[in-house]
Design a protein around this motif. Sequence first.
Motif, PDB file in Angstrom:
ATOM      1  N   THR A   1      38.291  36.732  41.340  1.00  0.00           N
ATOM      2  CA  THR A   1      38.616  36.403  39.718  1.00  0.00           C
ATOM      3  C   THR A   1      38.628  35.236  39.663  1.00  0.00           C
ATOM      4  OG1 THR A   1      40.280  38.339  39.641  1.00  0.00           O
ATOM      5  CG2 THR A   1      40.095  36.866  37.597  1.00  0.00           C
TER       6      THR A   1
ATOM      7  N   GLN B   1      33.769  36.937  37.579  1.00  0.00           N
ATOM      8  CA  GLN B   1      34.418  37.609  37.132  1.00  0.00           C
ATOM      9  C   GLN B   1      34.075  39.167  37.603  1.00  0.00           C
ATOM     10  OE1 GLN B   1      32.547  37.251  33.579  1.00  0.00           O
ATOM     11  NE2 GLN B   1      33.648  39.232  32.032  1.00  0.00           N
ATOM     12  N   LEU B   2      34.658  40.239  37.571  1.00  0.00           N
ATOM     13  CA  LEU B   2      34.984  41.311  37.972  1.00  0.00           C
ATOM     14  C   LEU B   2      34.379  42.081  36.965  1.00  0.00           C
ATOM     15  CD1 LEU B   2      39.038  42.540  39.338  1.00  0.00           C
ATOM     16  CD2 LEU B   2      36.649  41.727  40.463  1.00  0.00           C
ATOM     17  N   ARG B   3      33.601  43.264  37.217  1.00  0.00           N
ATOM     18  CA  ARG B   3      32.896  44.518  36.615  1.00  0.00           C
ATOM     19  C   ARG B   3      33.387  45.971  36.940  1.00  0.00           C
ATOM     20  NH1 ARG B   3      27.241  42.401  35.903  1.00  0.00           N
ATOM     21  NH2 ARG B   3      26.512  42.083  37.771  1.00  0.00           N
ATOM     22  N   GLY B   4      34.147  46.303  37.513  1.00  0.00           N
ATOM     23  CA  GLY B   4      35.058  47.088  37.741  1.00  0.00           C
ATOM     24  C   GLY B   4      33.640  47.315  38.920  1.00  0.00           C
TER      25      GLY B   4
ATOM     26  N   ILE C   1      30.985  48.070  39.311  1.00  0.00           N
ATOM     27  CA  ILE C   1      29.297  47.118  39.664  1.00  0.00           C
ATOM     28  C   ILE C   1      29.850  45.455  40.187  1.00  0.00           C
ATOM     29  CG2 ILE C   1      27.425  45.374  38.440  1.00  0.00           C
ATOM     30  CD1 ILE C   1      28.061  47.671  36.288  1.00  0.00           C
TER      31      ILE C   1
ATOM     32  N   PRO D   1      31.092  41.981  41.342  1.00  0.00           N
ATOM     33  CA  PRO D   1      31.680  40.885  40.999  1.00  0.00           C
ATOM     34  C   PRO D   1      30.116  39.418  39.744  1.00  0.00           C
ATOM     35  CG  PRO D   1      32.197  40.297  42.776  1.00  0.00           C
ATOM     36  CD  PRO D   1      31.522  41.636  42.753  1.00  0.00           C
ATOM     37  N   THR D   2      30.127  39.314  38.993  1.00  0.00           N
ATOM     38  CA  THR D   2      29.488  37.670  39.135  1.00  0.00           C
ATOM     39  C   THR D   2      30.460  36.194  39.817  1.00  0.00           C
ATOM     40  OG1 THR D   2      28.699  38.263  37.048  1.00  0.00           O
ATOM     41  CG2 THR D   2      28.868  36.138  37.418  1.00  0.00           C
TER      42      THR D   2
ATOM     43  N   SER E   1      29.096  31.557  38.937  1.00  0.00           N
ATOM     44  CA  SER E   1      27.927  31.125  37.931  1.00  0.00           C
ATOM     45  C   SER E   1      27.428  30.027  37.445  1.00  0.00           C
ATOM     46  CB  SER E   1      28.297  32.067  36.537  1.00  0.00           C
ATOM     47  OG  SER E   1      29.621  31.803  36.026  1.00  0.00           O
TER      48      SER E   1
ATOM     49  N   GLY F   1      37.889  45.942  40.934  1.00  0.00           N
ATOM     50  CA  GLY F   1      37.689  45.376  40.294  1.00  0.00           C
ATOM     51  C   GLY F   1      38.812  46.444  38.263  1.00  0.00           C
TER      52      GLY F   1
ATOM     53  N   SER G   1      39.246  48.427  36.837  1.00  0.00           N
ATOM     54  CA  SER G   1      38.869  49.826  36.363  1.00  0.00           C
ATOM     55  C   SER G   1      40.042  51.004  36.653  1.00  0.00           C
ATOM     56  CB  SER G   1      37.541  50.261  36.992  1.00  0.00           C
ATOM     57  OG  SER G   1      36.609  49.830  36.675  1.00  0.00           O
TER      58      SER G   1
END
Length: 244
Positions: A90, A94-97, A99, A101-102, A105, A232, A234
Amino acid sequence: MAIKSKGKTKARPASKGPRHGPVPVPTPFARRRWVQLTAVFIAGLLAMMVIVWATNGLRRERANTRAASDLASRQQALSQWKAILEPQITAVGQLRGDIPPTVASDVTAALTALTSGQHPKTKPATLTASAKGLRTAAKAIDTFDLAGTITQHGFDVAASGALTASKAEIVEALHLYEQAAELAALALSSPPHLSKQLAGHGKAVSDSAATLLQDGWNKYAGTLRESQLAAGGSPSVGTGLSGG
């Protein structure tokens, strides 16, 4: 001449019927040998079925208790790993569950612009700071004793191997993103002809980092799902602990 007697003749007694021998009394049904043997066999069979049923029930109960204990132990160990890994990700992305993470960027955006011949708005100092943050995150994740945390906590060989591999891949991905950030910062400070070459190299490094991060995160998230947790932040799956 002899004179015949005019008296009555004596009647002969009627002949008696044949004498019958003593008739044996029939053996009661319940006392017959074959009935008793059959009853003993059925009783033994029923007793064996009860014993088998009870034994299987105890085995199932022990197995369920052991499974619940192993699950709780795995969740405890994974929660410790989540508490280290996810905050560090983090910090740089960015966490996305489930998926992947990004991450970094700003670095990928700057490299994409540079390779396209455009001048990004990002400053070299910002990219240098991103490189430092990526290095810090990689170090914090790498120094965590994951092997010691999951040992003797109910993980099988496959799950242990997946977790260990995911840690190595995520750490390597962050180091590659760090290198890409440094190349992007250097490209911004270099002459145009050199800037594009550095940006191209940085873009290739960034793409490799994205592939490693995806593989590592998929292993991590998959192992969490097997223990009724989610990656992430979730919501947790089933009856597991909170995924946040």
